[in-house]
Design a protein around this motif. Structure first.
Motif, PDB file in Angstrom:
ATOM      1  N   MET A 195       0.833  -1.166   0.000  1.00  0.00           N
ATOM      2  CA  MET A 195       0.000   0.000   0.000  1.00  0.00           C
ATOM      3  C   MET A 195       0.889   1.244   0.000  1.00  0.00           C
ATOM      4  N   ILE A 196       0.497   2.219  -0.787  1.00  0.00           N
ATOM      5  CA  ILE A 196       1.248   3.473  -0.882  1.00  0.00           C
ATOM      6  C   ILE A 196       0.537   4.545  -0.055  1.00  0.00           C
ATOM      7  N   VAL A 197       1.309   5.240   0.771  1.00  0.00           N
ATOM      8  CA  VAL A 197       0.795   6.291   1.645  1.00  0.00           C
ATOM      9  C   VAL A 197       1.578   7.560   1.360  1.00  0.00           C
ATOM     10  N   ILE A 198       0.888   8.692   1.305  1.00  0.00           N
ATOM     11  CA  ILE A 198       1.549   9.992   1.173  1.00  0.00           C
ATOM     12  C   ILE A 198       1.630  10.581   2.579  1.00  0.00           C
ATOM     13  N   TRP A 199       2.853  10.859   3.043  1.00  0.00           N
ATOM     14  CA  TRP A 199       3.049  11.374   4.394  1.00  0.00           C
ATOM     15  C   TRP A 199       4.069  12.499   4.310  1.00  0.00           C
ATOM     16  N   GLN A 200       3.588  13.651   3.878  1.00  0.00           N
ATOM     17  CA  GLN A 200       4.466  14.788   3.628  1.00  0.00           C
ATOM     18  C   GLN A 200       5.162  15.259   4.887  1.00  0.00           C
ATOM     19  N   ARG A 201       4.484  15.252   5.994  1.00  0.00           N
ATOM     20  CA  ARG A 201       5.061  15.757   7.236  1.00  0.00           C
ATOM     21  C   ARG A 201       6.267  14.916   7.676  1.00  0.00           C
ATOM     22  N   LEU A 202       6.179  13.607   7.541  1.00  0.00           N
ATOM     23  CA  LEU A 202       7.263  12.713   7.954  1.00  0.00           C
ATOM     24  C   LEU A 202       8.545  12.984   7.156  1.00  0.00           C
ATOM     25  N   LEU A 203       8.393  13.218   5.858  1.00  0.00           N
ATOM     26  CA  LEU A 203       9.560  13.368   4.984  1.00  0.00           C
ATOM     27  C   LEU A 203       9.825  14.820   4.586  1.00  0.00           C
TER      28      LEU A 203
ATOM     29  N   THR B  14      13.499  16.392   4.625  1.00  0.00           N
ATOM     30  CA  THR B  14      14.523  15.454   4.185  1.00  0.00           C
ATOM     31  C   THR B  14      14.642  15.504   2.664  1.00  0.00           C
ATOM     32  N   LYS B  15      15.661  14.858   2.154  1.00  0.00           N
ATOM     33  CA  LYS B  15      15.825  14.709   0.705  1.00  0.00           C
ATOM     34  C   LYS B  15      15.174  13.418   0.222  1.00  0.00           C
ATOM     35  N   ILE B  16      14.558  12.688   1.142  1.00  0.00           N
ATOM     36  CA  ILE B  16      13.976  11.379   0.840  1.00  0.00           C
ATOM     37  C   ILE B  16      12.680  11.545   0.051  1.00  0.00           C
ATOM     38  N   SER B  17      12.607  10.896  -1.105  1.00  0.00           N
ATOM     39  CA  SER B  17      11.388  10.908  -1.915  1.00  0.00           C
ATOM     40  C   SER B  17      10.416   9.844  -1.445  1.00  0.00           C
ATOM     41  N   GLY B  18      10.962   8.713  -1.026  1.00  0.00           N
ATOM     42  CA  GLY B  18      10.131   7.614  -0.572  1.00  0.00           C
ATOM     43  C   GLY B  18      10.902   6.705   0.361  1.00  0.00           C
ATOM     44  N   ILE B  19      10.167   5.990   1.178  1.00  0.00           N
ATOM     45  CA  ILE B  19      10.769   5.039   2.112  1.00  0.00           C
ATOM     46  C   ILE B  19       9.785   3.883   2.270  1.00  0.00           C
ATOM     47  N   THR B  20      10.324   2.697   2.430  1.00  0.00           N
ATOM     48  CA  THR B  20       9.495   1.522   2.616  1.00  0.00           C
ATOM     49  C   THR B  20       9.632   1.036   4.049  1.00  0.00           C
ATOM     50  N   LEU B  21       8.528   1.031   4.746  1.00  0.00           N
ATOM     51  CA  LEU B  21       8.440   0.500   6.110  1.00  0.00           C
ATOM     52  C   LEU B  21       7.340  -0.548   6.060  1.00  0.00           C
ATOM     53  N   PHE B  22       7.757  -1.776   5.912  1.00  0.00           N
ATOM     54  CA  PHE B  22       6.839  -2.884   5.648  1.00  0.00           C
ATOM     55  C   PHE B  22       5.593  -2.801   6.507  1.00  0.00           C
ATOM     56  N   PRO B  23       4.434  -2.861   5.934  1.00  0.00           N
ATOM     57  CA  PRO B  23       4.053  -3.145   4.555  1.00  0.00           C
ATOM     58  C   PRO B  23       3.734  -1.899   3.736  1.00  0.00           C
ATOM     59  N   LEU B  24       4.229  -0.745   4.166  1.00  0.00           N
ATOM     60  CA  LEU B  24       3.880   0.516   3.510  1.00  0.00           C
ATOM     61  C   LEU B  24       5.018   1.065   2.663  1.00  0.00           C
ATOM     62  N   ILE B  25       4.643   1.720   1.582  1.00  0.00           N
ATOM     63  CA  ILE B  25       5.551   2.575   0.823  1.00  0.00           C
ATOM     64  C   ILE B  25       5.093   3.991   1.141  1.00  0.00           C
ATOM     65  N   ILE B  26       5.961   4.775   1.735  1.00  0.00           N
ATOM     66  CA  ILE B  26       5.621   6.143   2.140  1.00  0.00           C
ATOM     67  C   ILE B  26       6.316   7.099   1.186  1.00  0.00           C
ATOM     68  N   LEU B  27       5.532   7.971   0.556  1.00  0.00           N
ATOM     69  CA  LEU B  27       6.067   8.933  -0.403  1.00  0.00           C
ATOM     70  C   LEU B  27       5.862  10.349   0.116  1.00  0.00           C
TER      71      LEU B  27
END
Length: 108
Positions: free
Chosen positions: A1-9, A12-25
């Protein structure tokens, strides 16, 4: 599942991160970036095959090994076997269909 979490990232320079089972963009438009999404899906597979916790332990150990060796955070990140596999194969959208278990091992 893909989640948009602008506040978390946000800061940062991070475009996306995977924290099983999520893809956070970081941005909604990144959902339309097939290369980024494929890169993160490769990480999902890596995490699943290492039962998640062992992925994170291995990731951190490998990062610090490369960091102390190279004295550069970005180069250490790019040297992690999981990242090397994901970057090498992110343009191959059929990769996960043919990927063998523990394929990241080739990138150590």
């Amino acid at each position: 599942m893909i989640v948009i979490w602008q506040r978390l990232l946000k800061n940062t320079k991070i475009s996306g991160i995977t924290l099983f089972p999520l893809i956070i963009l970081r941005k909604p438009e990144y959902c339309q970036d097939p290369v980024l999404v494929n890169h993160e899906k490769i990480h999902l597979r890596q995490q699943a095959e290492l039962l998640v916790i062992f992925f994170y332990i291995w990731y951190v150990i490998e990062y610090y090994y490369h960091f102390f060796k190279l004295k550069d955070a970005f180069l250490a990140y790019k040297s992690i076997s999981f990242e090397r596999e994901a970057y090498a194969m992110e343009d191959d959208f059929n990769y996960l269909e043919t990927r063998k278990i523990w394929s990241f091992w080739k990138y150590i």
